[in-house]
Design a protein around this motif. Structure first.
Motif, PDB file in Angstrom:
ATOM      1  N   THR A  43      38.953  29.724  32.656  1.00  0.00           N
ATOM      2  CA  THR A  43      39.443  28.414  33.111  1.00  0.00           C
ATOM      3  C   THR A  43      39.063  28.174  34.571  1.00  0.00           C
ATOM      4  O   THR A  43      39.864  27.708  35.359  1.00  0.00           O
ATOM      5  N   VAL A  44      37.830  28.490  34.909  1.00  0.00           N
ATOM      6  CA  VAL A  44      37.347  28.327  36.278  1.00  0.00           C
ATOM      7  C   VAL A  44      36.749  26.939  36.451  1.00  0.00           C
ATOM      8  O   VAL A  44      36.007  26.463  35.604  1.00  0.00           O
ATOM      9  N   GLU A  45      37.099  26.294  37.539  1.00  0.00           N
ATOM     10  CA  GLU A  45      36.532  24.970  37.862  1.00  0.00           C
ATOM     11  C   GLU A  45      35.319  25.124  38.716  1.00  0.00           C
ATOM     12  O   GLU A  45      35.210  25.973  39.545  1.00  0.00           O
ATOM     13  N   ALA A  48      41.217  44.320  33.313  1.00  0.00           N
ATOM     14  CA  ALA A  48      40.457  43.200  33.878  1.00  0.00           C
ATOM     15  C   ALA A  48      41.069  41.864  33.461  1.00  0.00           C
ATOM     16  O   ALA A  48      41.210  40.952  34.285  1.00  0.00           O
ATOM     17  N   LEU A  49      41.442  41.737  32.194  1.00  0.00           N
ATOM     18  CA  LEU A  49      42.053  40.494  31.707  1.00  0.00           C
ATOM     19  C   LEU A  49      43.384  40.225  32.399  1.00  0.00           C
ATOM     20  O   LEU A  49      43.681  39.080  32.757  1.00  0.00           O
ATOM     21  N   ASN A  50      44.176  41.266  32.608  1.00  0.00           N
ATOM     22  CA  ASN A  50      45.449  41.089  33.322  1.00  0.00           C
ATOM     23  C   ASN A  50      45.214  40.583  34.740  1.00  0.00           C
ATOM     24  O   ASN A  50      45.909  39.680  35.206  1.00  0.00           O
ATOM     25  N   ARG A  51      44.231  41.148  35.424  1.00  0.00           N
ATOM     26  CA  ARG A  51      43.918  40.706  36.792  1.00  0.00           C
ATOM     27  C   ARG A  51      43.427  39.265  36.797  1.00  0.00           C
ATOM     28  O   ARG A  51      43.814  38.468  37.654  1.00  0.00           O
ATOM     29  N   LEU A  52      42.591  38.915  35.834  1.00  0.00           N
ATOM     30  CA  LEU A  52      42.067  37.548  35.753  1.00  0.00           C
ATOM     31  C   LEU A  52      43.187  36.552  35.431  1.00  0.00           C
ATOM     32  O   LEU A  52      43.199  35.443  35.965  1.00  0.00           O
ATOM     33  N   GLU A  53      44.123  36.945  34.577  1.00  0.00           N
ATOM     34  CA  GLU A  53      45.257  36.059  34.264  1.00  0.00           C
ATOM     35  C   GLU A  53      46.148  35.870  35.487  1.00  0.00           C
ATOM     36  O   GLU A  53      46.668  34.777  35.716  1.00  0.00           O
ATOM     37  N   GLU A  54      46.325  36.924  36.285  1.00  0.00           N
ATOM     38  CA  GLU A  54      47.125  36.812  37.514  1.00  0.00           C
ATOM     39  C   GLU A  54      46.519  35.791  38.473  1.00  0.00           C
ATOM     40  O   GLU A  54      47.239  35.116  39.203  1.00  0.00           O
ATOM     41  N   GLU A  55      45.205  35.666  38.457  1.00  0.00           N
ATOM     42  CA  GLU A  55      44.506  34.728  39.338  1.00  0.00           C
ATOM     43  C   GLU A  55      44.321  33.350  38.690  1.00  0.00           C
ATOM     44  O   GLU A  55      43.682  32.473  39.264  1.00  0.00           O
ATOM     45  N   ASN A  56      44.863  33.173  37.493  1.00  0.00           N
ATOM     46  CA  ASN A  56      44.759  31.902  36.754  1.00  0.00           C
ATOM     47  C   ASN A  56      43.326  31.477  36.461  1.00  0.00           C
ATOM     48  O   ASN A  56      43.020  30.283  36.459  1.00  0.00           O
ATOM     49  N   GLY A  86      41.672  28.292  38.022  1.00  0.00           N
ATOM     50  CA  GLY A  86      41.353  28.941  39.279  1.00  0.00           C
ATOM     51  C   GLY A  86      39.929  28.583  39.668  1.00  0.00           C
ATOM     52  O   GLY A  86      39.329  27.672  39.110  1.00  0.00           O
ATOM     53  N   SER A  87      39.393  29.326  40.622  1.00  0.00           N
ATOM     54  CA  SER A  87      38.021  29.086  41.052  1.00  0.00           C
ATOM     55  C   SER A  87      37.296  30.426  41.132  1.00  0.00           C
ATOM     56  O   SER A  87      37.908  31.491  41.075  1.00  0.00           O
ATOM     57  N   TRP A  88      35.982  30.356  41.299  1.00  0.00           N
ATOM     58  CA  TRP A  88      35.213  31.602  41.431  1.00  0.00           C
ATOM     59  C   TRP A  88      35.613  32.340  42.702  1.00  0.00           C
ATOM     60  O   TRP A  88      35.465  33.563  42.781  1.00  0.00           O
ATOM     61  N   ASP A  89      36.150  31.631  43.692  1.00  0.00           N
ATOM     62  CA  ASP A  89      36.636  32.303  44.903  1.00  0.00           C
ATOM     63  C   ASP A  89      37.786  33.249  44.578  1.00  0.00           C
ATOM     64  O   ASP A  89      37.948  34.279  45.224  1.00  0.00           O
ATOM     65  N   ASP A  90      38.582  32.894  43.558  1.00  0.00           N
ATOM     66  CA  ASP A  90      39.694  33.747  43.144  1.00  0.00           C
ATOM     67  C   ASP A  90      39.193  35.041  42.507  1.00  0.00           C
ATOM     68  O   ASP A  90      39.887  36.053  42.496  1.00  0.00           O
ATOM     69  N   VAL A  91      37.989  35.018  41.961  1.00  0.00           N
ATOM     70  CA  VAL A  91      37.410  36.177  41.277  1.00  0.00           C
ATOM     71  C   VAL A  91      36.711  37.106  42.269  1.00  0.00           C
ATOM     72  O   VAL A  91      36.596  38.301  42.033  1.00  0.00           O
ATOM     73  N   ARG A  92      36.294  36.566  43.386  1.00  0.00           N
ATOM     74  CA  ARG A  92      35.458  37.289  44.360  1.00  0.00           C
ATOM     75  C   ARG A  92      35.998  38.667  44.756  1.00  0.00           C
ATOM     76  O   ARG A  92      35.241  39.625  44.847  1.00  0.00           O
TER      77      ARG A  92
END
Length: 87
Positions: A85-87, A58-66, A14-20
């Motif tokens: 796994t953020v690019e 938090a880990l579940n949410r992060l896994e959903e966003e890859n 994923g990207s940091w935009d997915d985490v925003r």
């Protein structure tokens, strides 16, 4: 997957935009993983000072966003290891 696409064993990224737009706890867990490479859930709870339940959410949410990949620990199959796994 088409016949022309190569098969990879790499986890999706994923990207940091997915985490925003994720909750602050997920952002904190992502940042801790950025600096620590690979950690277990209990190590993340210790590093972030968050309750284990909050870290799990938090880990579940992060896994959903890859943006986080998990795998079983070779030393203890009851534990999972988490890697950013953020690019």
């Amino acid at each position: 997957m088409s016949a022309t696409e190569p098969r990879t064993s790499e986890p999706p990224t994923g990207s940091w935009d997915d985490v925003r737009d994720l909750p602050p706890s997920a952002k904190l867990v992502a940042k801790v993983l950025e600096y620590n490479d690979t950690l277990t859930q209990s190590e993340l709870a210790e590093e972030t000072l968050l309750p284990p339940r909050t870290v799990r959410y938090a880990l579940n949410r992060l896994e959903e966003e890859n943006v986080v990949h998990s795998r079983f620990s070779f030393s203890d199959a009851r534990k999972r290891l988490y890697t950013l796994t953020v690019e």
